[in-house]
Design a protein around this motif. Structure first.
Motif, mmCIF file in Angstrom:
data_model
loop_
_atom_site.group_PDB
_atom_site.id
_atom_site.type_symbol
_atom_site.label_atom_id
_atom_site.label_comp_id
_atom_site.label_asym_id
_atom_site.label_seq_id
_atom_site.Cartn_x
_atom_site.Cartn_y
_atom_site.Cartn_z
ATOM 1 N N SER A 125 -0.088 11.886 -2.816
ATOM 2 C CA SER A 125 -0.521 11.233 -1.580
ATOM 3 C C SER A 125 -0.574 9.710 -1.707
ATOM 4 O O SER A 125 -0.645 9.004 -0.693
ATOM 5 N N GLU A 177 -9.305 3.827 1.138
ATOM 6 C CA GLU A 177 -10.690 3.852 1.609
ATOM 7 C C GLU A 177 -11.514 4.803 0.752
ATOM 8 O O GLU A 177 -12.595 4.468 0.283
ATOM 9 N N LYS A 178 -10.987 6.013 0.540
ATOM 10 C CA LYS A 178 -11.652 6.969 -0.337
ATOM 11 C C LYS A 178 -10.706 8.090 -0.714
ATOM 12 O O LYS A 178 -9.680 8.317 -0.061
ATOM 13 N N MET A 207 -6.837 14.875 -0.721
ATOM 14 C CA MET A 207 -6.396 13.919 0.293
ATOM 15 C C MET A 207 -6.784 12.506 -0.110
ATOM 16 O O MET A 207 -7.679 12.299 -0.924
ATOM 17 N N GLU A 237 -7.777 8.955 2.001
ATOM 18 C CA GLU A 237 -7.998 8.249 3.269
ATOM 19 C C GLU A 237 -7.768 6.764 3.041
ATOM 20 O O GLU A 237 -8.237 6.202 2.046
ATOM 21 N N TYR A 238 -7.055 6.141 3.979
ATOM 22 C CA TYR A 238 -6.739 4.722 3.869
ATOM 23 C C TYR A 238 -7.566 3.907 4.852
ATOM 24 O O TYR A 238 -8.187 4.452 5.767
ATOM 25 N N LYS A 239 -7.584 2.601 4.647
ATOM 26 C CA LYS A 239 -8.485 1.753 5.424
ATOM 27 C C LYS A 239 -8.131 1.704 6.906
ATOM 28 O O LYS A 239 -8.957 1.302 7.735
ATOM 29 N N THR A 292 -7.661 4.345 8.643
ATOM 30 C CA THR A 292 -8.162 5.670 9.052
ATOM 31 C C THR A 292 -7.153 6.788 8.822
ATOM 32 O O THR A 292 -7.475 7.956 9.048
ATOM 33 N N ILE A 321 -5.176 9.634 6.955
ATOM 34 C CA ILE A 321 -5.438 10.512 5.809
ATOM 35 C C ILE A 321 -4.129 11.205 5.448
ATOM 36 O O ILE A 321 -3.499 11.844 6.293
#
Length: 383
Positions: free
Chosen positions: A155, A165-166, A245, A247-249, A251, A253
């Protein structure tokens, strides 16, 4: 042709790795492999895998095999593991050993400029502060084999690290995901070993039931992907279809999906950056599945996961204590010496009794690991 050493060839990861390699014998060659004490299983593998170098754990097994199979060279113990992990013509070392025993051969393989296909999560849990600088210094690849970390790795392809992001690690919840803590008091080993989705070895299956396995994976993800613990989230996903997964900044995923088949991440680690057909792999039909479910784990219910976050954030020697104490307690449960909930209790007691070390050396880690195991055994009066 990539030449491979498989550490732990008779285990779950090892046997599935052999299956992958046999189906792509024009791509891969096993030149060395190791086994523990399951000599019968090893000799069955030797019938169709003609690796010239083999390591076993016991000297008497090494001597027996060397007399019987004079056309091959046998080693034993940790020294033997290091030998087959550092052979000159080996390109990739696939570490499928379960537990702390996988650490030293991984370090030595990296020093000898071997790429590492890592299924031994304990290596990074215990010594990420040693492993990651070594990987960079020796310019080798550290390729994840765990399904979750392989999913994250896939990913992240083509993306900027600074845009993360996380990370979202999924887990099935294990054999007891629907039971309350009260119901866990009297669960049996046989019940714990009935994983709802995956076929794994006994130790990892028990770790999945406690969620220590997911806790170890959180720590592994921290080191593999250089992400803070506060930015690693765990979700219970009973279907085990989304393997993890990112998640990017913005939003977005990005996830990797597939049927629960460990051969896929094994093969991807060996073939990277290429993709090969997965022989006998079952294709995913989302229409047949219909729906997917997710929930946040209750950290009071899954106390092992809370302990893992605590150990990871503390860093230093604390992950080593958690890992060593858990390995010993897991074994005691499998041997029916303690109750299921005693596993996390013993780990927590070991963590609180430990005198923390900020930046432990390899020698210190070996001593700390032994201390944690001895602490657990002493607590329960085990030999």
């Amino acid at each position: 042709m990539k030449k491979i050493t498989i550490l732990g060839v008779t285990g779950s990861i090892g046997t599935q790795s052999v299956d992958v390699i046999r189906h792509h014998n024009d791509e891969f060659e096993i030149v060395a492999m190791s086994a523990g004490k399951n000599i019968d299983a090893l000799e069955k593998i030797m019938r169709y895998i003609h690796a010239p170098y083999i390591c076993v754990s016991q000297k008497e097994d090494q001597e027996y095999l060397q007399r019987k199979h004079k056309d091959r060279t046998f080693y034993y113990g940790e020294e033997g593991l290091v030998k087959i992990a550092t052979l000159e013509d080996v390109d990739i070392v696939l570490n499928g050993i379960v537990g702390f025993a996988g650490l030293v051969p991984t370090i030595e393989a990296i020093k000898h400029h071997k790429d590492i296909a890592l299924a031994n999560k304990e290596t990074l849990v215990v010594a990420g502060h040693i492993i990651i600088p070594l990987v960079k210094e020796n310019n080798v690849q550290l390729l994840p084999v765990d399904s979750e970390h392989s999913a994250i790795f896939q990913s992240l392809n083509g993306e900027n690290h600074g845009d993360i992001e996380k990370i979202i690690l999924t887990c099935s919840g294990g054999s007891f995901r629907d039971k309350s803590r009260y119901e866990l008091k009297n669960v049996t080993v046989d019940q714990a070993l009935k994983h709802p989705n995956w076929s794994m070895g006994a130790k990892i299956t028990i770790d999945s039931a406690t969620l220590f396995n997911k806790g170890l994976e959180v720590m592994e993800a921290h080191w593999l992907f250089d992400v803070n613990y506060d930015d690693i989230e765990v979700l219970i996903h009973p279907e085990s279809i989304i393997h993890s997964m990112v998640e990017y900044k913005d939003t977005a995923i990005i996830a990797q999906l597939g049927t629960p088949d460990m051969r896929l991440p094994i093969q991807y680690a060996l073939s990277y950056p290429r993709r090969l057909p997965l022989m006998g792999g079952k294709r995913l039909s989302l229409a047949d599945i219909g729906s997917l479910h997710f929930s946040k784990p209750d950290l009071k219910r899954f106390h092992a996961l809370a302990l893992s976050y605590e150990a990871g954030k503390k860093g230093g020697s604390m992950p080593c204590v958690l890992n060593g104490a858990n390995e010993e307690a897991n074994l005691l449960f499998r041997n029916r010496k303690i109750a299921f909930l005693d596993i996390e209790k013993l780990v927590e007691e070991a963590m609180y009794a430990h005198e923390w070390v900020n930046n432990p050396s390899l020698e210190q880690l070996l001593e700390i690991d032994q201390w944690a195991r001895d602490f657990v055994k002493k607590k329960v009066g085990a030999d």
